[in-house]
Motif scaffolding. Structure first.
Motif: not given
Ligand code: SF4
Ligand code: SF4
Ligand code: SF4
Ligand code: FES
Lengths: 948, 65
Positions: A178, A187, A207, A212-216, A218
């Protein structure tokens, strides 16, 4: 490409260095760039050292101690992920001592882990499981009573992935992903030792409510089932993977579509993808559910008039009906009454076919594309100044930039994966200048702070750029050596005299631009003297009455400071849609054949005429707004629209609706009954990017393959539909695969001469021009000289827009987009992404809100001279007083009801970014919204009897 | 084509090309390269009929066309 194997992980990032070192690992000699880790070196020679906290997209961390090795002459057992390889080093990775140590480490992890592997959704796709096996762990001596995570509750708030802390081994890969990869810093690891745990956001956040921008990133980084896609739980683990390209934005991320049978389980960013380097955003990674949404139409439909319900018919009937109508209109009103719109969402091959159908089949040049409403000024401006209509750099180039200037773009929302790269560079010390009326996220975000934010008055881009140039020229900061060598010196001098005029000083222009002169001067000095200067710009530059002038002013600035033709510099348009570059390249503009060659050029025409066996009209055709105007006077009557929704995306909705309603035949070729289809007579069902083969070209001119991972729900790929329509019109097209269309493109387009499907299979991607001069493509353009010869300085005088505020409409509206939704939202609104953005809202400054008695969340009426709509207010200081802002993702709001017909002088690109408006409290939807809701319900009826 | 709109467009082109060496020629060129024949015909006819609303530079541009 078939069969499921996880992507290779070399443990620590690749290092680029001028020198190499040679060491011996388990008896094998291996040579790696200096600075590589021992772990990486071992992986390079095919070995694998057990690891848990290391991953090759993250800096080595050295926390799990599983990767211990023995190095001759070195005491102890260093961690291989943090130990640099050195010349002559002799390393042992598998010894009894190491095995014992590793087993001990593993035992500790496992003692705090639920041993339910057989029922775990990650069974057989879990690094913990793999590594336990790799170190030969058989039993656990500690018992499980010391555990602190086993009872922890899962966080299922994100619509696409779950967080189950009971399975967490606190390796912190997610936290680092992240931070380092995405740059969101959402996080943290709370607590210490066994009590430590991963948490999103502040205390009390989950979450979804966190940053969190839900980029995936992590989820991808997690070695266990702690962070995992919900779809894996629902569908099961994938069995095969196909590499393909995202169909959302112009970054052009490549993904592995991971499949189980015909079902898509997940899209995982492809680590070898040169545009995204293994990263993704919420749209490409997760928002593909629209592909099988219930609204999708999979059968052709026709109707004689738009007040009738749709009639479902077979392909033959639909195509015959369409072809006979087209032929009749052509016979009566001539070829110039017919036209088509190509789609920046479709492949190069599909786009090329649609323009070929219009030129060779319909017999007119009335073909245009949605780039008309976004980057047509880029085409005009960069062609005029540099000689080619495209950005100059690859994305990697940003890592060598020292000063980054972002103008009228919001990369973290609109080009998120590129924004993550840019933020990484900014965290390493590059300086940032933002020119935008709105305080975009980049201005101030974790570990990124703009050196200068020039919050200009909307519509004054040219004035601000001229003032920047004034400072550079009058303070002697121009790079004269570069200019003398690379540009036309006389033109430069004319330009320099013009910008140096006192009336262009920041002080003189401050009343117009509202940018404090001191701040502007400081920004100009930084850009001219701060090292490599790179300019990135977006629709806040192009969508103005002086869009083309602004692009040329940007090009002037880059040339004047010598920032063209090498890594780390350049002029970079951030393209909106996935294939907007490609659609432009493919000859979608009414005045140009593929490769930006003017239709009036007899030699170029002859090339196409010879290949296609037709005579082409030498005159430019109509652009989209001209088509709508011409429809109203009866001279334009039939329109084939592939994959675009002009009613929602184009300005002044009333005018668009009137134009469409005036046409005799509107053919919509799309996935859904979109807003434009309310006015259509023929609906041809389309296929998604998952259901077709072809190529997309991203914002860095990178041509990338799109590969079919499932059969089209409608039975045909889009290029096949266009071919069938062409054949119904009497053309004799026989393409059997898009690769044959690509061969035709290569044959007819010098910049694509070396491109072929086979080449792309081999190389993964190619950046045009690819030809005899550039056999392997061109990551950076204009390296040895400009495509046009000498770079051209163009004098760009500031001409204020005619869209003026006044007593009736005292505020300026500017529009934009946000991360989770894409363009008109036809796709993303049909996914769980709506959880982040269920409606368009109006950002308004607190002082303007207060004057009008408007509170946060109130319904407000937004009115301009063209129309009105209602939406909720978001009271904020992101926008300056006098400016309001909204997005255009939802048809219920339809921001374009209020935008006007004003447009760029050179290209007719609409002036979306400046509309004079008034805002007032409202108690419900506008009259238009109610009428439109009724009309939509009527227009979408499908006759029941035919719908068996 | 709605003539007011074409007049507006032509004037806008003329205004933005005012800094060219020969603004009228540049304007004429721009129209030649980017306008569809019916738009060209409509503006030419309007010019011949008196050209109400057309700026001087556009008139010069249309004189040669
Ligand atoms: S989904 Fe992306 S923005 Fe969200 S916690 Fe995971 S890494 Fe960070
Ligand atoms: S959630 Fe996954 S990546 Fe994050 S610390 Fe736990 S195991 Fe490691
Ligand atoms: S939408 Fe753009 S940034 Fe997001 S995954 Fe797709 S191409 Fe990448
Ligand atoms: S992988 Fe090296 S310490 Fe974890």
């Amino acid at each position: 490409m078939n069969g499921y194997t996880p992507q290779a992980d070399f443990g620590t990032p690749e290092v680029s260095a001028d020198t190499v070192v040679t060491l011996t690992i388990d008896g094998r000699a291996v040579t790696v760039p200096a600075g590589s880790s021992v772990m990486r070196a071992a992986a390079e020679c095919g070995g694998s050292i057990p690891k848990l906290c290391a991953s090759d997209n993250l800096a080595a961390f050295g926390s799990c101690r599983l990767c211990l090795v023995e190095v001759e002459g070195m005491r102890g057992t260093p961690a291989s992920c943090t130990t640099p390889a050195a010349d002559g080093m002799v390393v042992h990775t598998q010894t009894p001592r190491l095995q014992k140590l590793r087993r001990g480490v593993m035992e500790l992890y496992i003692s705090d882990h639920p041993l339910d592997c057989l029922t775990c959704s990650a069974n057989n796709d879990c690094e913990l499981q793999d590594q336990a096996a790799a170190v030969g762990l058989r039993d656990v001596r500690y018992g499980y009573e010391g555990a602190s995570h086993l009872g922890a509750e899962a966080d299922t708030s994100n619509p696409y992935f779950d967080f189950d802390p009971s399975k967490c081994i606190v390796c912190s890969r997610c936290v680092r992903a992240c931070d380092e990869v995405q740059g969101t810093f959402a996080l943290t690891i709370d607590g210490r030792g066994f009590a430590s745990q991963v948490s999103a956001g502040q205390a009390g956040d989950d979450f979804l409510s966190s940053e969190c921008v839900s980029c995936g990133a992590c989820v991808q980084a997690c070695p266990t089932a702690t962070l995992q896609e919900k779809a894996v739980k629902q569908i099961g683990l994938p069995e095969r993977a196909v590499v393909t390209t995202c169909a959302y934005c112009g970054v052009g991320c490549t993904f592995r579509a991971e499949m189980r049978g015909q079902q898509l389980v997940r899209m995982v960013p492809w680590k070898d993808g040169k545009a995204n380097r293994g990263h993704s955003c919420v749209k490409g990674r997760f928002a593909w559910g629209y592909a099988h949404h219930q609204d999708r139409i999979t059968s052709p439909m026709i109707r004689d008039s738009v007040d009738q319900p749709w009639r479902i018919v077979g392909w033959d009937e639909a195509l015959d009906y369409t072809a006979s109508k087209l032929a009749a209109i052509k016979a009566q009103h001539g070829a110039r009454a017919l036209g088509g719109i190509t789609s920046s969402r479709c492949t190069n091959e599909e786009t090329f076919l649609v323009q070929k159908l219009v030129r060779a089949g319909f017999g007119s040049n009335n073909v245009d594309t949605c780039a008309r409403v976004c980057h047509s000024p880029t085409g005009y401006g960069l062609k005029t100044t540099f000689g080619t209509s495209a950005g100059t750099q690859d994305f990697d180039s940003v890592m060598d930039a020292d000063v980054i200037m972002v103008i009228g773009a919001n990369p973290t929302d609109a080009h998120p994966v590129f924004a993550s790269r840019m933020k990484r560079r900014l965290r390493k010390g590059a300086k940032l200048i933002v020119i935008d009326p709105r305080r975009i996220d980049l201005v101030h975000s974790p570990h990124v702070e703009a050196a200068h934010h020039l919050a200009l008055q909307p519509g004054t881009n040219v004035a601000v750029l001229t003032a920047l140039a004034h400072v550079i020229v009058s303070e002697g900061l121009a790079d004269e050596a570069f200019i003398r060598e690379r540009c036309d010196w006389d033109e430069y001098q004319d330009w320099a005299r013009f910008v140096a005029d006192a009336r262009h000083s920041p002080e003189a222009l401050e009343p117009v631009t509202r940018v404090p002169a001191g701040e502007l001067r400081a920004a100009a000095r930084l850009f001219a003297t701060g090292g490599n200067g790179a300019i990135y710009y977006g629709l806040g530059v192009t969508e103005h009455s002086q869009g083309s002038s602004t692009v040329m002013a940007i090009a002037n600035l880059a040339m004047a400071t010598g920032n063209i033709g090498r890594r780390g510099v350049g002029v970079n348009p951030l393209r909106g849609q996935n294939n907007v570059q490609g659609a432009c390249d493919m000859g979608s503009f009414p005045h140009e054949l593929s490769g930006y060659r003017h239709i009036s050029d007899a030699g170029v025409r002859a090339l196409f005429e010879g290949d296609w066996g037709v005579t082409l009209d030498p005159e430019p055709g109509l652009r989209i707004p001209n088509m709508l105007d011409a429809a109203l006077d009866g001279s334009f009557r039939a329109l084939y629209i592939q994959g675009e929704d002009i009613l929602q995306s184009d300005p002044n909705t009333h005018h668009v609706a009137a134009g469409l309603a005036a046409m005799e035949l509107v053919i919509v070729h799309d996935l859904f009954l979109n807003e434009t289809a309310n006015y259509a007579h023929v609906f041809l069902p389309g296929s998604t990017f998952l259901e077709k083969n072809g190529t997309f070209t991203n914002a860095e001119r990178r041509i990338q393959p799109v590969r079919k991972v499932m059969e089209p729900a409608n039975g045909l790929e889009d290029w096949q539909v266009t071919q069938a329509l062409a054949n119904a019109l009497g053309l004799d097209w026989n393409y059997t695969h898009p690769s044959e269309i690509l061969d035709e493109i290569a044959r007819l387009t010098p910049t694509f001469a070396g491109v072929s499907w086979e080449r792309l299979e081999l190389d993964g991607s190619l950046q045009w021009p690819v030809n005899a001069d550039h056999p392997d493509g061109s990551p950076i353009m204009h390296e040895a000289g400009f495509v046009r010869g000498k770079g051209k300085f163009v004098v760009t005088d500031y001409v204020p827009t005619d869209e003026k505020t006044g007593p009736r409409f005292p505020l300026l509206l500017t529009t934009g987009r946000i991360l989770s939704q894409y363009n008109v939202g036809a796709q993303t609104r049909r996914t769980a992404n709506s959880i982040w953005h269920g409606e368009d809202v109006l950002e308004i400054h607190a002082s303007d809100a207060e004057n009008r008695g408007i509170g946060d969340g109130d319904w407000v009426r937004l009115t301009s001279r063209t129309g009105e709509t209602t939406l909720r207010a978001d009271v904020t200081d992101r926008v300056a007083p006098g400016v309001v802002y909204t997005t255009f993702h939802h048809p219920a709001t339809q921001a374009n009801v209020v935008t006007t017909e004003y447009s760029d002088w050179a290209t007719n690109c609409p002036e979306y970014k400046v509309t004079a408006v008034q805002v007032s409290l409202s108690n419900g939807p506008s009259e238009w919204q109610e009428e439109y809701a009724d009309l939509t319900a009527r227009a979408r009826r499908i006759a029941a009897e035919a719908a068996e | 084509m709605e003539i007011e709109r074409l007049v507006y467009m032509a004037n806008q082109i003329g205004r933005n090309l005012a800094t060219e060496d020969n603004p009228a020629a540049a304007t004429a060129d721009h129209i030649r390269l980017f306008w569809d024949p019916r738009m060209k015909a409509a503006i030419a006819a309007h010019f011949v009929a008196g050209g109400e609303g057309l700026d001087a530079v556009v008139r010069d541009a249309l004189t040669g066309s």
